[in-house]
Design a protein around this motif. Sequence first.
Motif, PDB file in Angstrom:
ATOM      1  N   HIS A  95       0.906  -1.355  -0.144  1.00 22.46           N
ATOM      2  CA  HIS A  95      -0.124   0.025   0.029  1.00 22.46           C
ATOM      3  C   HIS A  95       0.722   1.220  -0.091  1.00 22.46           C
ATOM      4  O   HIS A  95       0.320   2.390   0.077  1.00 22.46           O
ATOM      5  N   CYS A  96       2.084   0.988   0.079  1.00 24.30           N
ATOM      6  CA  CYS A  96       3.312   2.033   0.189  1.00 24.30           C
ATOM      7  C   CYS A  96       2.858   3.337   1.342  1.00 24.30           C
ATOM      8  O   CYS A  96       2.694   4.421   1.041  1.00 24.30           O
ATOM      9  N   THR A  97       2.719   2.757   2.569  1.00 24.70           N
ATOM     10  CA  THR A  97       2.438   3.639   3.770  1.00 24.70           C
ATOM     11  C   THR A  97       3.396   3.129   4.885  1.00 24.70           C
ATOM     12  O   THR A  97       3.952   2.068   4.776  1.00 24.70           O
ATOM     13  N   ALA A  98       3.398   3.824   5.825  1.00 21.99           N
ATOM     14  CA  ALA A  98       4.415   3.589   7.044  1.00 21.99           C
ATOM     15  C   ALA A  98       3.771   4.357   8.067  1.00 21.99           C
ATOM     16  O   ALA A  98       2.879   5.542   7.803  1.00 21.99           O
ATOM     17  N   ASN A  99       4.061   3.956   9.407  1.00 18.18           N
ATOM     18  CA  ASN A  99       3.948   4.900  10.470  1.00 18.18           C
ATOM     19  C   ASN A  99       5.252   5.650  10.872  1.00 18.18           C
ATOM     20  O   ASN A  99       6.324   5.080  10.333  1.00 18.18           O
ATOM     21  N   ILE A 100       5.098   6.580  11.597  1.00 16.28           N
ATOM     22  CA  ILE A 100       6.096   7.083  11.991  1.00 16.28           C
ATOM     23  C   ILE A 100       6.141   7.403  13.666  1.00 16.28           C
ATOM     24  O   ILE A 100       5.160   7.556  14.130  1.00 16.28           O
ATOM     25  N   SER A 101       7.179   7.328  14.214  1.00 19.01           N
ATOM     26  CA  SER A 101       7.273   7.486  15.769  1.00 19.01           C
ATOM     27  C   SER A 101       8.684   8.210  16.076  1.00 19.01           C
ATOM     28  O   SER A 101       9.653   7.847  15.460  1.00 19.01           O
ATOM     29  N   TYR A 102       8.525   8.609  17.218  1.00 14.37           N
ATOM     30  CA  TYR A 102       9.980   9.440  17.670  1.00 14.37           C
ATOM     31  C   TYR A 102       9.874   9.832  18.820  1.00 14.37           C
ATOM     32  O   TYR A 102       8.798   9.679  19.772  1.00 14.37           O
ATOM     33  N   LEU A 103      11.058   9.939  19.526  1.00 14.54           N
ATOM     34  CA  LEU A 103      11.304  10.405  20.952  1.00 14.54           C
ATOM     35  C   LEU A 103      12.590  11.254  21.321  1.00 14.54           C
ATOM     36  O   LEU A 103      13.549  10.620  20.529  1.00 14.54           O
ATOM     37  N   ILE A 104      12.304  12.395  21.705  1.00 14.77           N
ATOM     38  CA  ILE A 104      13.566  13.093  22.000  1.00 14.77           C
ATOM     39  C   ILE A 104      13.925  13.054  23.520  1.00 14.77           C
ATOM     40  O   ILE A 104      13.030  13.206  24.550  1.00 14.77           O
ATOM     41  N   SER A 123      10.247  12.026   6.529  1.00 13.02           N
ATOM     42  CA  SER A 123       9.166  11.950   5.812  1.00 13.02           C
ATOM     43  C   SER A 123       9.411  12.033   4.276  1.00 13.02           C
ATOM     44  O   SER A 123       8.883  11.273   3.480  1.00 13.02           O
ATOM     45  N   ASP A 124      10.322  13.077   4.039  1.00 11.17           N
ATOM     46  CA  ASP A 124      10.783  13.375   2.742  1.00 11.17           C
ATOM     47  C   ASP A 124      11.410  12.076   2.155  1.00 11.17           C
ATOM     48  O   ASP A 124      11.230  11.614   0.834  1.00 11.17           O
ATOM     49  N   MET A 125      12.195  11.489   2.903  1.00 11.03           N
ATOM     50  CA  MET A 125      12.976  10.309   2.412  1.00 11.03           C
ATOM     51  C   MET A 125      11.826   9.211   2.165  1.00 11.03           C
ATOM     52  O   MET A 125      12.197   8.400   1.132  1.00 11.03           O
ATOM     53  N   GLY A 126      11.117   8.965   3.103  1.00  6.31           N
ATOM     54  CA  GLY A 126       9.904   7.862   2.701  1.00  6.31           C
ATOM     55  C   GLY A 126       9.310   8.513   1.357  1.00  6.31           C
ATOM     56  O   GLY A 126       9.018   7.292   0.612  1.00  6.31           O
ATOM     57  N   PHE A 127       8.708   9.470   1.308  1.00  4.14           N
ATOM     58  CA  PHE A 127       8.153   9.780  -0.022  1.00  4.14           C
ATOM     59  C   PHE A 127       8.937   9.433  -1.198  1.00  4.14           C
ATOM     60  O   PHE A 127       8.648   9.071  -2.214  1.00  4.14           O
ATOM     61  N   LYS A 128      10.213  10.217  -1.150  1.00  7.15           N
ATOM     62  CA  LYS A 128      10.950  10.269  -2.435  1.00  7.15           C
ATOM     63  C   LYS A 128      11.754   9.161  -2.658  1.00  7.15           C
ATOM     64  O   LYS A 128      11.947   8.719  -3.792  1.00  7.15           O
ATOM     65  N   LYS A 129      12.482   8.541  -1.501  1.00  5.55           N
ATOM     66  CA  LYS A 129      13.369   7.366  -1.761  1.00  5.55           C
ATOM     67  C   LYS A 129      12.674   5.962  -1.617  1.00  5.55           C
ATOM     68  O   LYS A 129      13.297   4.944  -2.225  1.00  5.55           O
ATOM     69  N   ASN A 131       9.463   5.673  -1.881  1.00  5.84           N
ATOM     70  CA  ASN A 131       7.909   5.845  -2.847  1.00  5.84           C
ATOM     71  C   ASN A 131       6.702   5.652  -2.024  1.00  5.84           C
ATOM     72  O   ASN A 131       5.722   4.976  -2.606  1.00  5.84           O
ATOM     73  N   LEU A 132       6.797   5.897  -0.810  1.00  2.00           N
ATOM     74  CA  LEU A 132       5.680   5.958   0.146  1.00  2.00           C
ATOM     75  C   LEU A 132       4.574   6.828  -0.379  1.00  2.00           C
ATOM     76  O   LEU A 132       5.028   7.949  -0.900  1.00  2.00           O
ATOM     77  N   LYS A 133       3.391   6.606  -0.319  1.00  2.39           N
ATOM     78  CA  LYS A 133       2.196   7.530  -0.623  1.00  2.39           C
ATOM     79  C   LYS A 133       1.535   8.211   0.576  1.00  2.39           C
ATOM     80  O   LYS A 133       0.968   9.196   0.368  1.00  2.39           O
ATOM     81  N   LYS A 134       1.723   7.471   1.692  1.00  2.00           N
ATOM     82  CA  LYS A 134       0.921   8.115   2.947  1.00  2.00           C
ATOM     83  C   LYS A 134       1.964   7.607   4.217  1.00  2.00           C
ATOM     84  O   LYS A 134       2.352   6.523   4.484  1.00  2.00           O
ATOM     85  N   ILE A 135       1.994   8.614   5.069  1.00  2.00           N
ATOM     86  CA  ILE A 135       2.726   8.287   6.458  1.00  2.00           C
ATOM     87  C   ILE A 135       1.878   8.766   7.597  1.00  2.00           C
ATOM     88  O   ILE A 135       1.011   9.794   7.454  1.00  2.00           O
TER      89      ILE A 135
END
Length: 190
Positions: A95-104, A123-129, A131-135
């Motif tokens: 489906h070209c999707t992913a989740n993102i999580s982060y912690l400082i 996010s840019d890396m996911g979309f550009k490199k 080929n994700l369509k949604k995060i």
Amino acid sequence: MIDDLIKFKNEVVIITEKLILKSLTNNDITNDYISWMNDLIITRYTEQRFKTHNFLSIKNFLLEMNASPSNLLFRIFFENKHVGNIKLGSINFVHCTANISYLIGSKKYWGKGIATNSIKKISDMGFKKLNLKKITAGIYANNLASKRVLEKNDFICEGIRKKQYSFDKERIDGLIYGKYYSIKTLSSPN
């Protein structure tokens, strides 16, 4: 796309001169890192608050992430210091999707734009490199800092999961944020 993911696992991603993303290794499991994961203020808005972490539990997590064909996990470096982590995954290549999580994890670096800039870059890396369509990102409704960081990155609230989480003896909502790929989505032509 899986080949691209494997390549990125060892990539160093330079965001600014002071802000860099690097893959996480066992050498990164420091007392500071273990301390972050056991600090109830730092993990207040995560499911990590229900676990006790030690060197072995974090090592096992890193082994799982680094072996995974659908997760990218980076440490966030600011001014040559490991200050947090960011993960893109689980990635669904159908489906070209992913989740993102982060912690400082280092409180001294909260509010300095580090999460905002790290999310923008990954996010840019996911979309550009990749080929994700949604995060997407899921957050506790009372996590105002995370709301701001996501909204600064053009994520929009797509849904509310009513009374999803137990928080300080109350039931609170979970929010689902999403960002779709478009030519305008990309911040720079790398």
